[in-house]
Write a protein that holds these residues in place. Structure first.
Motif, PDB file in Angstrom:
ATOM      1  N   LEU A 171       0.836  -1.200   0.000  1.00  0.00           N
ATOM      2  CA  LEU A 171       0.000   0.000   0.000  1.00  0.00           C
ATOM      3  C   LEU A 171       0.872   1.252   0.000  1.00  0.00           C
ATOM      4  O   LEU A 171       1.945   1.276   0.608  1.00  0.00           O
ATOM      5  CB  LEU A 171      -0.922   0.006   1.227  1.00  0.00           C
ATOM      6  N   GLN A 176      -4.525   5.221   1.666  1.00  0.00           N
ATOM      7  CA  GLN A 176      -4.965   4.046   0.915  1.00  0.00           C
ATOM      8  C   GLN A 176      -5.365   2.925   1.862  1.00  0.00           C
ATOM      9  O   GLN A 176      -6.346   2.209   1.627  1.00  0.00           O
ATOM     10  CB  GLN A 176      -3.858   3.565  -0.023  1.00  0.00           C
ATOM     11  N   LYS A 179      -8.803   3.598   3.135  1.00  0.00           N
ATOM     12  CA  LYS A 179      -9.830   3.298   2.140  1.00  0.00           C
ATOM     13  C   LYS A 179     -10.141   1.806   2.106  1.00  0.00           C
ATOM     14  O   LYS A 179     -11.304   1.402   2.012  1.00  0.00           O
ATOM     15  CB  LYS A 179      -9.373   3.769   0.758  1.00  0.00           C
TER      16      LYS A 179
END
Length: 321
Positions: A171, A176, A179
């Motif tokens: 990641l 991110q 999310k």
């Protein structure tokens, strides 16, 4: 005339010779040995889960692997397993836990192989876990749901730090990561679309979270019955947000008089309220309204999400009247 090429050289190196199973290495070195099929067992923390291997795609893939392993290459030899399965010894019964290579192990069993080449790894539970997760991340073969559950397991069961999770799962940053983990903020009914693999784009999670549960059956019908792509179906069933009232133009509603002044139209802004708040107040409002506000989010994006939430609440209230 050129000599006929050696088939073994063409296909790659042959599997290592049969060797006895050694004791677990005490340092960070790794040994490749042939291990009987029955001495291997799947990883109990396999991120893809047992149900993955029952899907038509997985069965087809394993079947193709088994076919290649059964290929006769002459001299009474078969192509076999060319990429060693990563394992680590456990217990006193010489069983070995698979860290990476369960597809190859299942295919080898299907092909009727008695033993397979294995790369024996030393290391503790944390090292084995990170290697397993990293292998999946490099192949990018986990669904969004599997990845989210894998990360949750890494944190809750293995105690991995945020930095370790970011690196192991490939990641980019904490935003991110946030999310991906937002899938657990969806309702149980909405999570079904993620579990079944219809949602692979993390950017769709926020839109799915905005959709009222009462509209999920319509979404399912468009995706399952009509075969629409999930993004298109979600956009089609999403309630239309009411357009904000237009602001009056400068000077509108005014009547010129002798002094150049006019009376303001008292009803010009009767249906709208303009608020201006700082980023801290906006973040607090996001918490109250259950609006996702990732660390480092641009103020404009946060303002847009807050406005969307307020519009959806207003729409729900009008529908309930």
């Amino acid at each position: 005339m050129k000599p006929k090429p050696n088939l073994d050289d063409f296909l790659g190196s042959t599997p290592p010779a049969v060797a006895s199973i050694p004791a677990a290495p005490t340092d960070e070195t790794a040994l490749v040995v042939m291990i009987p099929i029955e001495k291997l067992r799947p990883n109990s923390d396999q991120d893809r889960g047992d149900e993955h291997f029952e899907t038509a795609e997985a069965r087809e893939y394993i079947g193709s692997l088994a076919a290649s392993m059964s290929l006769d290459i002459g001299g009474g030899k078969k192509f076999g397993v060319r990429d060693p399965i990563k394992v680590r010894p456990e217990g006193d019964d010489q069983l070995n836990e698979i860290i990476d290579g369960e597809n190859r192990w299942r295919a080898a069993r299907l092909a009727g192989l008695a033993e397979v080449p294995c790369l024996i790894r030393a290391g503790d539970d944390i090292e084995a876990r990170i290697e397993h997760v990293t292998s999946n991340a490099l192949r990018s073969d986990l669904t969004l749901w599997q990845q989210a559950n894998s990360i949750r397991k890494d944190v809750e069961e293995f105690g991995l730090s945020t930095e370790q999770v970011l690196v192991a799962h490939g990641l980019r940053n904490k935003s991110q990561l946030s999310k991906v983990m937002s899938v657990f903020k969806l309702s149980e009914d909405a999570q079904v679309f993620v579990r079944k693999g219809y949602v692979q784009d993390v950017n769709l999670i926020y839109d799915l979270k905005k959709l009222p549960d009462s509209l999920l059956p319509k979404l399912a019908k468009r995706v399952l019955d009509k075969g629409e792509s999930f993004p298109s179906a979600l956009k089609a069933v999403m309630p239309k947000e009411p357009k904000p009232p237009k602001e009056p133009k400068s000077g509108a509603g005014q009547k010129a008089d002798e002094g150049g002044q006019g009376d303001q139209n008292p009803g010009a802004a009767a249906n709208s309220i303009a608020l201006s708040v700082g980023i801290e107040a906006a973040t607090a409002l996001a918490v109250l309204l259950d609006v996702e506000a990732a660390e480092g989010m641009a103020p404009a994006e946060l303002a847009e999400r807050l406005q969307a939430k307020i519009n959806s609440l207003s729409l729900a209230e009008r529908e309930g009247e």
